[in-house]
Design a protein around this motif. Structure first.
Motif, PDB file in Angstrom:
ATOM      1  N   PRO A  59       1.091  -0.677  -0.054  1.00  0.00           N
ATOM      2  CA  PRO A  59       0.296   0.219  -0.028  1.00  0.00           C
ATOM      3  C   PRO A  59       0.670   0.729  -0.179  1.00  0.00           C
ATOM      4  O   PRO A  59       0.532   2.778  -0.029  1.00  0.00           O
ATOM      5  CB  PRO A  59      -1.283  -0.405   1.527  1.00  0.00           C
ATOM      6  N   ALA A  60       2.164   1.529  -0.153  1.00  0.00           N
ATOM      7  CA  ALA A  60       3.269   2.411  -0.108  1.00  0.00           C
ATOM      8  C   ALA A  60       2.892   3.164  -1.421  1.00  0.00           C
ATOM      9  O   ALA A  60       2.682   2.623  -2.790  1.00  0.00           O
ATOM     10  CB  ALA A  60       4.370   2.080   0.439  1.00  0.00           C
ATOM     11  N   PRO A  61       2.654   5.007  -1.195  1.00  0.00           N
ATOM     12  CA  PRO A  61       2.110   5.482  -2.438  1.00  0.00           C
ATOM     13  C   PRO A  61       4.241   5.107  -3.495  1.00  0.00           C
ATOM     14  O   PRO A  61       5.179   4.922  -2.888  1.00  0.00           O
ATOM     15  CB  PRO A  61       2.409   7.043  -1.702  1.00  0.00           C
ATOM     16  N   ILE A  62       3.730   5.135  -5.086  1.00  0.00           N
ATOM     17  CA  ILE A  62       4.463   4.476  -5.623  1.00  0.00           C
ATOM     18  C   ILE A  62       4.331   5.796  -6.770  1.00  0.00           C
ATOM     19  O   ILE A  62       3.196   6.393  -7.228  1.00  0.00           O
ATOM     20  CB  ILE A  62       3.734   3.643  -6.043  1.00  0.00           C
ATOM     21  N   VAL A  63       5.399   6.344  -6.795  1.00  0.00           N
ATOM     22  CA  VAL A  63       5.741   7.374  -7.827  1.00  0.00           C
ATOM     23  C   VAL A  63       6.827   6.945  -8.698  1.00  0.00           C
ATOM     24  O   VAL A  63       7.674   6.191  -8.636  1.00  0.00           O
ATOM     25  CB  VAL A  63       6.503   8.524  -6.993  1.00  0.00           C
ATOM     26  N   ALA A  64       6.193   6.268 -10.375  1.00  0.00           N
ATOM     27  CA  ALA A  64       7.092   5.965 -11.725  1.00  0.00           C
ATOM     28  C   ALA A  64       7.667   7.215 -11.659  1.00  0.00           C
ATOM     29  O   ALA A  64       7.037   7.934 -12.480  1.00  0.00           O
ATOM     30  CB  ALA A  64       6.618   5.066 -11.763  1.00  0.00           C
ATOM     31  N   GLN A  65       9.150   7.419 -12.468  1.00  0.00           N
ATOM     32  CA  GLN A  65       9.038   8.456 -13.544  1.00  0.00           C
ATOM     33  C   GLN A  65       9.233   7.930 -14.588  1.00  0.00           C
ATOM     34  O   GLN A  65      10.210   7.972 -15.516  1.00  0.00           O
ATOM     35  CB  GLN A  65      10.535   8.302 -13.153  1.00  0.00           C
ATOM     36  N   LEU A  66       8.126   7.095 -14.714  1.00  0.00           N
ATOM     37  CA  LEU A  66       7.773   6.549 -16.502  1.00  0.00           C
ATOM     38  C   LEU A  66       6.274   7.306 -16.538  1.00  0.00           C
ATOM     39  O   LEU A  66       5.041   7.370 -15.863  1.00  0.00           O
ATOM     40  CB  LEU A  66       8.125   5.437 -15.645  1.00  0.00           C
ATOM     41  N   TYR A  67       5.835   6.429 -18.409  1.00  0.00           N
ATOM     42  CA  TYR A  67       4.687   6.705 -18.832  1.00  0.00           C
ATOM     43  C   TYR A  67       3.951   5.682 -18.735  1.00  0.00           C
ATOM     44  O   TYR A  67       4.438   4.059 -19.006  1.00  0.00           O
ATOM     45  CB  TYR A  67       4.980   7.133 -20.522  1.00  0.00           C
ATOM     46  N   THR A  68       2.076   5.243 -18.297  1.00  0.00           N
ATOM     47  CA  THR A  68       1.929   3.994 -18.272  1.00  0.00           C
ATOM     48  C   THR A  68       0.632   3.980 -19.268  1.00  0.00           C
ATOM     49  O   THR A  68       0.388   5.239 -18.443  1.00  0.00           O
ATOM     50  CB  THR A  68       2.245   3.389 -17.165  1.00  0.00           C
ATOM     51  N   VAL A  69       0.675   3.179 -19.805  1.00  0.00           N
ATOM     52  CA  VAL A  69      -0.590   2.878 -20.610  1.00  0.00           C
ATOM     53  C   VAL A  69      -1.029   1.412 -20.038  1.00  0.00           C
ATOM     54  O   VAL A  69      -0.972   1.161 -20.075  1.00  0.00           O
ATOM     55  CB  VAL A  69      -0.878   3.424 -21.993  1.00  0.00           C
TER      56      VAL A  69
END
Length: 317
Positions: A59-69
């Protein structure tokens, strides 16, 4: 059986969190490793079968330095990213840009999740025109305030393009690999943009209601007394519970003008009324409208009307 939903993350909740509370994914390899998936065949892009993701959601907040579709079905529980609630039992496309936050409820059940996720690093696009164009796609800048419902036919079309992307990632890397991947990504995002605008056009009742509420708030703002700050698109978007990008795209689709253009039109009309019906000086008129610096008012007025405020007052019949 509860359906999965998208809900807004409270800004105050995020502000209370420490930097160490966020799990930051910098690379495509970070992403696959975090979800227990095989290493990506291409260093800057991977296509994931979501049914392969198993186990308990962290449940930790996730920050991806990526594009996701991603197109997801079968989620049971709550995922926080966005302002509206959607059912994942039907085809639903979501879009994330680098730096956006995703937070899963600890009770989220992914045991029956199906669908796919296309994850790619901004560096893949950096030297191509698509690297600039992707920033104009509203569905990324909404921070998933508005998801995209796709029909079965549209989903098949996207699957066809994904098949081409998957095939290319399975080939040995050569001098053509990146060009071909970016070209296919451009086709996929072009279809998404078409489908997104179709969604605007098929939701007329809700959209016209939002337009009516926007116009009512705009009218009410300029009916107020003196010395209120200049209105901003962010201000109206917050009042209407949508993002500024979504509000502008919707208004452009319905009226041909962005939210900022609507604000400028209302501002100039109010300025004309004050110039012709009061004895206020140009500077006093600027302050009355909320301008901190009168020369900004004069510049905007001339750009929109072709005349300075003083010239307009003199030329009026």
């Amino acid at each position: 059986m509860p359906s999965s939903s998208l809900r807004v993350i409270s800004p105050s909740y995020l502000q209370r969190m420490k930097a160490s509370d966020f799990h930051v994914l910098h690379t495509v390899t970070d992403y696959t490793r975090y979800y227990g998936l095989p290493a990506p065949a291409h260093p800057l892009l991977t296509l994931i079968d979501l049914a392969q993701i198993t186990g308990q959601v962290i449940p930790a907040p996730i920050v991806a330095q990526l594009y996701t579709v991603a197109l997801k079905r079968g989620l049971k529980g709550t995922v926080y990213y966005g302002r509206q609630t959607y059912d994942f039992h039907e085809g639903l496309l979501t879009f994330l840009a680098p730096g956006q936050v995703v937070l899963a409820d600890p009770s989220l059940d992914i045991s029956e999740m199906t669908g796919w996720a296309l994850v790619f690093h901004p560096d893949l696009l950096r030297k191509y025109p698509l690297g600039q164009k992707i920033r104009t796609y509203g569905f990324f800048s909404y921070q998933v305030h508005e998801a995209l419902h796709v029909s079965a036919a549209e989903e098949c079309l996207l699957e066809h393009v994904l098949g081409s992307i998957r095939h290319e990632t399975e080939q040995p890397l050569d001098v053509f690999s990146q060009d071909l991947l970016v070209a296919q990504l451009g086709v996929l995002l072009g279809y998404a943009n078409r489908f997104y605008h179709r969604q605007f056009l098929t939701r007329r009742l809700a959209e016209h209601d939002l337009l009516s509420r926007f116009e009512a708030r705009l009218t009410a703002h300029f009916a107020q007394g003196a010395n209120h700050p200049l209105p901003t698109v962010q201000q109206f978007a917050d009042e209407l519970h949508v993002s500024p990008a979504y509000l502008s795209d919707l208004l452009r689709a319905l009226t041909g003008q962005t939210a900022q253009q609507h604000l400028h039109h209302a501002l100039i009309e109010k300025a004309k009324l004050l110039l012709l019906s009061t004895s206020l000086t140009v500077n006093e008129t600027a302050f009355r409208l909320g301008f901190e610096y009168p020369h900004y008012f004069t510049r905007l007025f001339k750009r929109k009307t072709g005349l300075t405020p003083a010239a307009f007052r003199v030329s009026a019949p």
